[in-house]
Scaffold this motif. Sequence first.
Motif, mmCIF file in Angstrom:
data_model
loop_
_atom_site.group_PDB
_atom_site.id
_atom_site.type_symbol
_atom_site.label_atom_id
_atom_site.label_comp_id
_atom_site.label_asym_id
_atom_site.label_seq_id
_atom_site.Cartn_x
_atom_site.Cartn_y
_atom_site.Cartn_z
ATOM 1 N N LEU A 132 26.825 34.889 52.302
ATOM 2 C CA LEU A 132 26.529 34.364 54.072
ATOM 3 C C LEU A 132 26.849 35.416 54.858
ATOM 4 O O LEU A 132 26.985 36.052 55.745
ATOM 5 C CB LEU A 132 27.206 33.029 54.417
ATOM 6 N N VAL A 133 28.435 35.699 54.478
ATOM 7 C CA VAL A 133 29.818 36.990 54.885
ATOM 8 C C VAL A 133 29.441 38.328 54.572
ATOM 9 O O VAL A 133 29.597 39.415 54.870
ATOM 10 C CB VAL A 133 30.525 36.527 55.086
ATOM 11 N N GLY A 134 28.558 38.276 53.508
ATOM 12 C CA GLY A 134 27.892 39.882 52.726
ATOM 13 C C GLY A 134 28.984 40.219 51.916
ATOM 14 O O GLY A 134 29.303 41.445 51.178
ATOM 15 N N ILE A 135 29.979 38.966 50.816
ATOM 16 C CA ILE A 135 31.131 39.848 50.466
ATOM 17 C C ILE A 135 30.878 39.435 49.029
ATOM 18 O O ILE A 135 31.343 39.890 47.848
ATOM 19 C CB ILE A 135 32.422 39.527 50.849
ATOM 20 N N ALA A 136 29.359 38.889 48.668
ATOM 21 C CA ALA A 136 29.512 38.045 46.978
ATOM 22 C C ALA A 136 29.725 39.377 46.438
ATOM 23 O O ALA A 136 30.031 38.738 45.055
ATOM 24 C CB ALA A 136 28.138 37.822 46.794
ATOM 25 N N GLU A 137 29.343 40.697 46.111
ATOM 26 C CA GLU A 137 29.428 41.517 45.421
ATOM 27 C C GLU A 137 31.116 41.788 44.784
ATOM 28 O O GLU A 137 31.452 42.393 43.614
ATOM 29 C CB GLU A 137 28.574 43.026 45.394
ATOM 30 N N LEU A 138 32.287 41.386 45.565
ATOM 31 C CA LEU A 138 33.402 41.908 45.773
ATOM 32 C C LEU A 138 33.944 40.210 44.956
ATOM 33 O O LEU A 138 35.625 40.991 45.357
ATOM 34 C CB LEU A 138 34.026 42.126 47.164
ATOM 35 N N ALA A 139 33.417 40.028 44.786
ATOM 36 C CA ALA A 139 34.167 38.101 44.394
ATOM 37 C C ALA A 139 35.087 38.428 43.583
ATOM 38 O O ALA A 139 36.420 37.444 43.918
ATOM 39 C CB ALA A 139 33.193 37.216 43.500
ATOM 40 N N ASP A 140 35.568 39.659 42.391
ATOM 41 C CA ASP A 140 36.373 39.194 41.601
ATOM 42 C C ASP A 140 37.639 40.065 41.947
ATOM 43 O O ASP A 140 38.482 40.225 41.001
ATOM 44 C CB ASP A 140 35.744 39.834 39.714
ATOM 45 N N ARG A 141 37.374 41.304 43.255
ATOM 46 C CA ARG A 141 38.159 42.158 42.895
ATOM 47 C C ARG A 141 39.843 40.991 43.940
ATOM 48 O O ARG A 141 38.949 40.595 44.440
ATOM 49 C CB ARG A 141 37.804 42.840 44.490
#
Length: 357
Positions: A132-141
């Motif tokens: 929803l907030v557009g950070i799914a691709e950063l999940a593991d950072r």
Amino acid sequence: MSPADASAERHGAAVAIRGLTKTFKSTIALHPIELSIPKGEILVLLGPSGCGKTTLLRLIAGLEIPDGPDMVRFDDEDVSAVPIERRNVGLVFQSYALFPNMSVAENVGYGLKVRGMPGQARQAETLRLMQLVGIAELADRRISQISGGQRQRVALARALAIKPRILLLDEPLAALDAVLREYLRVEIGALLRRFGITAVYVTHDQAEAMAIGDRIAVMQAGRIAQIDTPQEIYRRPANAFVANFIGTMNRIEAPVANGVMTAGSGETRLSLALGGPDRAATVWFRPEAIRLSHGDGAISARVVATTFFGATQRLVAALDPGHRLQVDLPADRPFMPGERVAFDLDASDILEFPNQA
Ligand SMILES: Nc1ncnc2c1ncn2[C@@H]1O[C@H](COP(=O)(O)OP(=O)(O)OP(=O)(O)O)[C@@H](O)[C@H]1O
């Protein structure tokens, strides 16, 4: 009761504040405040430093206790003495307050874990929020491996995860650069509306307030000077303080005789038909309310300088040494310093606040 307050009552106030005061030793931070926030509204608290914005937000959060009982109600329940952990509020601050040693996903899911949501459901919900907030691709950072704007989205997703009754944001974009702020304020506004969440958003940035707020409460020295939609506050400021604080205003002080305000003399002068008794008056009008006219206008002034903004230009023109005007015009007309220009104004664009300068 104002029309906005009446509407809040009708639709059920998520937050009702009645006669709220807060005193720190000898400092009165808030004078009695009356405020109803309807469900789903984004209310912005706007005002200069020290006017009491943060104190009001902290009182709604439960981080401060008001001077007396029954001053803060959530859904008609008195929460004045209820501590923050039992109010179900979400908080987003400028400083993010994220856990640096956890990943983005762990930060977002933190509140759900604390509340005992089982692993699989928690992961699904965390993913949904990150998307929803557009950070799914950063999940593991790690938090240290993402940018300021991305951190603010993590903070927002984490605050939303617990489905708070009310979301409280204190200058959430203050640490970001101007371009990112402008982008995120639109995004955050849209996101909060999609969630239908009730939110109180503190800022001292009027452009941010206008972009995000359904309503804005302009605060002055511990009081609400005006509360209304951004459009109403811009078009019809309630007093001189709000007029000064929101947007750019021209302010002319001059005598009114026989219903006409006059200032300047000779080739550069102002003559506005205001009506009313003879008096010393102060009038206010917006730079964009002034129209360039041919021949003589209600205002004749000399161009001092122009600033080019792309689609528009702002012209500074002098009536006399004591009176300078700012005029916004389309950018396609060139003006030379020293040139004489004539302007007109609609009577409906002229504001006067009797009994105050
Ligand atoms: N813990 C405290 N002890 C004493 N005085 C306080 C305390 N917190 C706030 N104040 C005072 O209350 C008033 C309102 O402060 P507050 O922080 O709410 O203002 P603000 O509008 O949020 O300002 P800013 O934009 O600078 O954060 C100020 O005069 C401030 O000095």
